[in-house]
Design a protein around this motif. Structure first.
Motif, PDB file in Angstrom:
ATOM      1  N   VAL A  51       0.870  -1.176   0.000  1.00  0.00           N
ATOM      2  CA  VAL A  51       0.000   0.000   0.000  1.00  0.00           C
ATOM      3  C   VAL A  51       0.910   1.229   0.000  1.00  0.00           C
ATOM      4  O   VAL A  51       1.754   1.379   0.879  1.00  0.00           O
ATOM      5  N   LYS A  53       0.416   4.984   0.182  1.00  0.00           N
ATOM      6  CA  LYS A  53      -0.508   6.106   0.386  1.00  0.00           C
ATOM      7  C   LYS A  53      -0.009   7.376  -0.272  1.00  0.00           C
ATOM      8  O   LYS A  53      -0.790   8.162  -0.795  1.00  0.00           O
ATOM      9  N   ASP A  81     -10.628   6.284  -4.733  1.00  0.00           N
ATOM     10  CA  ASP A  81     -10.698   7.226  -3.623  1.00  0.00           C
ATOM     11  C   ASP A  81      -9.519   6.949  -2.690  1.00  0.00           C
ATOM     12  O   ASP A  81      -9.382   5.835  -2.188  1.00  0.00           O
ATOM     13  N   PRO A  82      -8.655   7.937  -2.445  1.00  0.00           N
ATOM     14  CA  PRO A  82      -7.486   7.719  -1.581  1.00  0.00           C
ATOM     15  C   PRO A  82      -7.835   7.183  -0.192  1.00  0.00           C
ATOM     16  O   PRO A  82      -7.028   6.492   0.435  1.00  0.00           O
ATOM     17  N   ALA A  83      -9.041   7.432   0.294  1.00  0.00           N
ATOM     18  CA  ALA A  83      -9.455   6.926   1.607  1.00  0.00           C
ATOM     19  C   ALA A  83      -9.512   5.396   1.614  1.00  0.00           C
ATOM     20  O   ALA A  83      -9.445   4.777   2.682  1.00  0.00           O
ATOM     21  N   LEU A  85      -7.242   3.456   0.770  1.00  0.00           N
ATOM     22  CA  LEU A  85      -5.944   2.947   1.211  1.00  0.00           C
ATOM     23  C   LEU A  85      -5.863   2.803   2.726  1.00  0.00           C
ATOM     24  O   LEU A  85      -5.079   1.995   3.229  1.00  0.00           O
ATOM     25  N   ASP A  86      -6.683   3.560   3.449  1.00  0.00           N
ATOM     26  CA  ASP A  86      -6.702   3.449   4.913  1.00  0.00           C
ATOM     27  C   ASP A  86      -7.302   2.122   5.368  1.00  0.00           C
ATOM     28  O   ASP A  86      -7.082   1.701   6.506  1.00  0.00           O
ATOM     29  N   ARG A  87      -8.066   1.470   4.489  1.00  0.00           N
ATOM     30  CA  ARG A  87      -8.730   0.209   4.836  1.00  0.00           C
ATOM     31  C   ARG A  87      -7.984  -1.012   4.317  1.00  0.00           C
ATOM     32  O   ARG A  87      -8.446  -2.132   4.463  1.00  0.00           O
ATOM     33  N   LYS A  89      -4.215  -3.235   3.983  1.00  0.00           N
ATOM     34  CA  LYS A  89      -2.860  -3.435   4.487  1.00  0.00           C
ATOM     35  C   LYS A  89      -2.269  -4.667   3.807  1.00  0.00           C
ATOM     36  O   LYS A  89      -2.999  -5.527   3.292  1.00  0.00           O
TER      37      LYS A  89
END
Length: 114
Positions: A51, A53, A81-83, A85-87, A89
């Protein structure tokens, strides 16, 4: 001329050897696609390898992507949507939809495979 041909042939062998190594035939690579409830598009099974970011990208080892006519391999996708990537790993087993958006292969949606 002969040495150039040898160098080009060696490079081609390395590239093809890497591609076959990346598509190692694990269960995530060979899983049949299923339809996404949201979009109706076929989902593909894969495993997150990296990942990034900062670049807004994710590397996925995946099975065949039917809508793109793509065989199993490991490749980098932009994310819709870049968000997203927060979900994600490294090591996550996912089912996802990818498409070509503005000329780039893009992860459009995903869900956990577990």
């Amino acid at each position: 001329m002969r040495s150039r041909l040898l160098v080009l042939t060696s490079l081609a062998c390395l590239l093809f050897a890497h591609g076959s190594y990346a598509a190692d035939g694990t269960s995530a690579d060979n899983a049949a696609g299923t339809a996404s409830a949201d979009s109706g598009q076929t989902m593909t099974s894969g495993v997150v390898r990296k990942v990034d970011k900062g670049a807004g990208k994710v590397t996925i080892r995946h099975g065949p992507i039917v809508n793109l006519g793509m065989p199993q391999m490991t490749m980098v996708f932009r994310v819709k949507d870049p968000a997203m990537l927060d979900r994600l790993k490294e090591g996550d087993e996912i089912r996802f939809v990818a498409d070509k958006v503005d000329g780039a292969f893009t992860l459009v949606s995903f869900e956990s495979a577990k």
